[in-house]
Design an enzyme around this catalytic site. Structure first.
Site, PDB file in Angstrom:
ATOM      1  N   ASN A  84      59.948 -90.888  17.197  1.00 31.44           N
ATOM      2  CA  ASN A  84      59.192 -91.094  15.963  1.00 31.44           C
ATOM      3  C   ASN A  84      59.085 -89.797  15.169  1.00 31.44           C
ATOM      4  O   ASN A  84      59.429 -88.705  15.659  1.00 31.44           O
ATOM      5  CB  ASN A  84      57.799 -91.622  16.300  1.00 31.44           C
ATOM      6  CG  ASN A  84      57.206 -92.474  15.192  1.00 31.44           C
ATOM      7  OD1 ASN A  84      57.557 -92.345  14.023  1.00 31.44           O
ATOM      8  ND2 ASN A  84      56.301 -93.364  15.554  1.00 31.44           N
ATOM      9  N   ILE A  85      58.583 -89.876  13.951  1.00 34.01           N
ATOM     10  CA  ILE A  85      58.284 -88.689  13.162  1.00 34.01           C
ATOM     11  C   ILE A  85      57.187 -87.912  13.879  1.00 34.01           C
ATOM     12  O   ILE A  85      56.190 -88.477  14.317  1.00 34.01           O
ATOM     13  CB  ILE A  85      57.821 -89.093  11.755  1.00 34.01           C
ATOM     14  CG1 ILE A  85      58.898 -89.935  11.072  1.00 34.01           C
ATOM     15  CG2 ILE A  85      57.488 -87.869  10.914  1.00 34.01           C
ATOM     16  CD1 ILE A  85      58.425 -90.628   9.802  1.00 34.01           C
ATOM     17  N   ALA A  86      57.392 -86.611  14.065  1.00 38.34           N
ATOM     18  CA  ALA A  86      56.439 -85.723  14.753  1.00 38.34           C
ATOM     19  C   ALA A  86      56.317 -86.018  16.240  1.00 38.34           C
ATOM     20  O   ALA A  86      55.279 -85.769  16.840  1.00 38.34           O
ATOM     21  CB  ALA A  86      55.061 -85.779  14.088  1.00 38.34           C
ATOM     22  N   SER A  87      57.397 -86.501  16.846  1.00 36.58           N
ATOM     23  CA  SER A  87      57.386 -86.739  18.293  1.00 36.58           C
ATOM     24  C   SER A  87      57.739 -85.483  19.088  1.00 36.58           C
ATOM     25  O   SER A  87      57.627 -85.466  20.315  1.00 36.58           O
ATOM     26  CB  SER A  87      58.364 -87.863  18.654  1.00 36.58           C
ATOM     27  OG  SER A  87      59.688 -87.532  18.257  1.00 36.58           O
ATOM     28  N   LYS A  89      60.815 -83.504  18.372  1.00 37.61           N
ATOM     29  CA  LYS A  89      62.268 -83.345  18.484  1.00 37.61           C
ATOM     30  C   LYS A  89      62.706 -81.908  18.221  1.00 37.61           C
ATOM     31  O   LYS A  89      63.567 -81.374  18.930  1.00 37.61           O
ATOM     32  CB  LYS A  89      62.968 -84.304  17.513  1.00 37.61           C
ATOM     33  CG  LYS A  89      62.711 -85.772  17.798  1.00 37.61           C
ATOM     34  CD  LYS A  89      63.398 -86.684  16.798  1.00 37.61           C
ATOM     35  CE  LYS A  89      62.914 -86.468  15.389  1.00 37.61           C
ATOM     36  NZ  LYS A  89      61.461 -86.771  15.223  1.00 37.61           N
ATOM     37  N   THR A  90      62.128 -81.275  17.193  1.00 39.26           N
ATOM     38  CA  THR A  90      62.511 -79.899  16.872  1.00 39.26           C
ATOM     39  C   THR A  90      62.180 -78.951  18.015  1.00 39.26           C
ATOM     40  O   THR A  90      62.972 -78.069  18.369  1.00 39.26           O
ATOM     41  CB  THR A  90      61.803 -79.440  15.587  1.00 39.26           C
ATOM     42  OG1 THR A  90      62.189 -80.288  14.511  1.00 39.26           O
ATOM     43  CG2 THR A  90      62.166 -78.002  15.245  1.00 39.26           C
ATOM     44  N   GLU A 212      69.726 -83.945  16.535  1.00 37.32           N
ATOM     45  CA  GLU A 212      68.451 -84.540  16.198  1.00 37.32           C
ATOM     46  C   GLU A 212      68.716 -85.875  15.516  1.00 37.32           C
ATOM     47  O   GLU A 212      69.269 -85.948  14.438  1.00 37.32           O
ATOM     48  CB  GLU A 212      67.662 -83.617  15.261  1.00 37.32           C
ATOM     49  CG  GLU A 212      66.288 -84.138  14.910  1.00 37.32           C
ATOM     50  CD  GLU A 212      65.519 -83.176  14.014  1.00 37.32           C
ATOM     51  OE1 GLU A 212      64.302 -83.367  13.862  1.00 37.32           O
ATOM     52  OE2 GLU A 212      66.142 -82.236  13.472  1.00 37.32           O
TER      53      GLU A 212
END
Length: 340
Positions: A84-87, A89-90, A212
């Site tokens: 999800n967004i803000a899970s 990944k970065t 990503e």
């Protein structure tokens, strides 16, 4: 479309051997998974086979006969980090870029924010029904370019144009919640030319490419969400689907492993509020819940769209230190993806 995607390298039609289906022990359902014959702890990542385990081929990773393949690129293992967004990944990519000899490709967010002076990402969040097709067409193109890219850079030497996302500059930051401290990896711009060349050679010769997200999640998650929510007309969805089907039918896009950072929508929402990216200020919790459910249907229940590879599930609600421990625990599983 291939020319527009920077697909300038030589294309050739190759026959690639079919790999055996990935198998996982039934005891994984009881909290204990087996990876290549070795027991793994219940609190570590859980490996989920794709539909290939029942005798079918992976959607794209195996049955590649007759497809266009970039010369030599299919020899490199490809791992896609999904979530999800803000899970987180970065942060996951940063960990592996610092601890492993891999090639890292982040989402080209800076491109989505600046297409010849226009910001289709921001426009889509403001008016998804009007700009959804515009953004997702470009996302599909740019993700295809990522998959086919031969120009590689380590994450810590990636340069970005002015006024682009902070995640694509030489200062890589992940601003999340108070329980997930700010991570800032700063690298001097005064590195010698010889040192930069050495790092470039290291990335180009790396046996593993870590991405990503992927062209698959762009279609199966974000395009699908726009359509299901009524914010994308059926004709727009049909056009994007036709493009996607042509791409995956005619071009080999191998993926060896999907790492799913399974994060609750509530945790993602808290992290979004902390990092305060301009386009994300308008994202409500309900949107994150929809994106979460689509990930679950695709990667856990396997009830929506085909899986291109086996899935390693890593719970990602924890704080930074606990997540770094998880990445260390699962490091070998992830980096040996090409041997599956």
């Amino acid at each position: 479309m291939l020319a527009a995607a920077g697909f300038s390298g030589k294309l050739l039609v190759r026959c690639v051997r079919t790999l055996p289906p990935y198998a996982v022990s039934p005891s994984a359902l009881c909290g204990v998974a087996y990876y290549r014959g070795k027991k793994t702890p219940a609190n570590s990542g859980t490996l989920i086979p794709s539909r290939a385990a029942s005798g079918a081929h992976y959607a794209t990773g195996e049955a590649r006969q007759g497809k266009l393949v970039r010369n030599g690129e299919d020899k490199k293992a490809v791992i896609c980090i999904e979530g999800n967004i803000a899970s987180g990944k970065t942060t996951c990519l940063e960990y592996f870029s610092k601890t492993s000899n891999i090639e890292v490709l982040t989402e080209p967010v800076s491109k989505w924010r600046n297409v010849r002076g226009h910001n289709p990402l921001g426009l889509m969040y403001q008016d998804p029904e009007r700009w959804g097709l515009t953004l997702q067409t470009y996302v599909q193109l740019s993700m295809l370019d990522r998959h086919l890219s031969t120009i590689t850079r380590p994450l810590h030497t990636k340069q970005a144009p002015k006024n682009t996302s902070r995640r694509n500059t030489t200062v890589v930051s992940a601003h999340i919640s108070a329980s997930w401290p700010t991570v800032a990896l700063e690298h001097t711009a005064k590195t010698s030319a010889a040192s930069q060349e050495a790092r470039m050679h290291c990335a180009c010769s790396a046996p593993v490419r870590m991405m990503e997200r992927s062209i698959f999640s762009a279609k199966y998650i974000f395009v699908e969400n726009l359509y299901r929510s009524g914010k994308m007309p059926e004709v727009d969805f049909a056009v994007l689907s036709e493009w996607f089907d042509w791409i995956t039918t005619n071009i080999s896009i191998p993926v060896d492993l999907i790492v799913y950072l399974q994060t609750s929508p509530q945790t993602c929402h808290e992290r979004l509020k902390q990092r305060s990216r301009e386009e994300e200020k308008v994202i409500p919790l309900e949107y994150l819940e929809s994106i979460h459910q689509l990930h679950e249907d695709w990667l856990i229940k396997k009830s929506s769209s085909p899986l291109p590879a086996p899935v390693l599930v890593i719970p990602a609600d924890q704080n930074l230190q606990e997540m770094l421990h998880q990445y260390k625990e699962n490091r070998d599983k992830i980096l040996t993806a090409s041997s599956l």
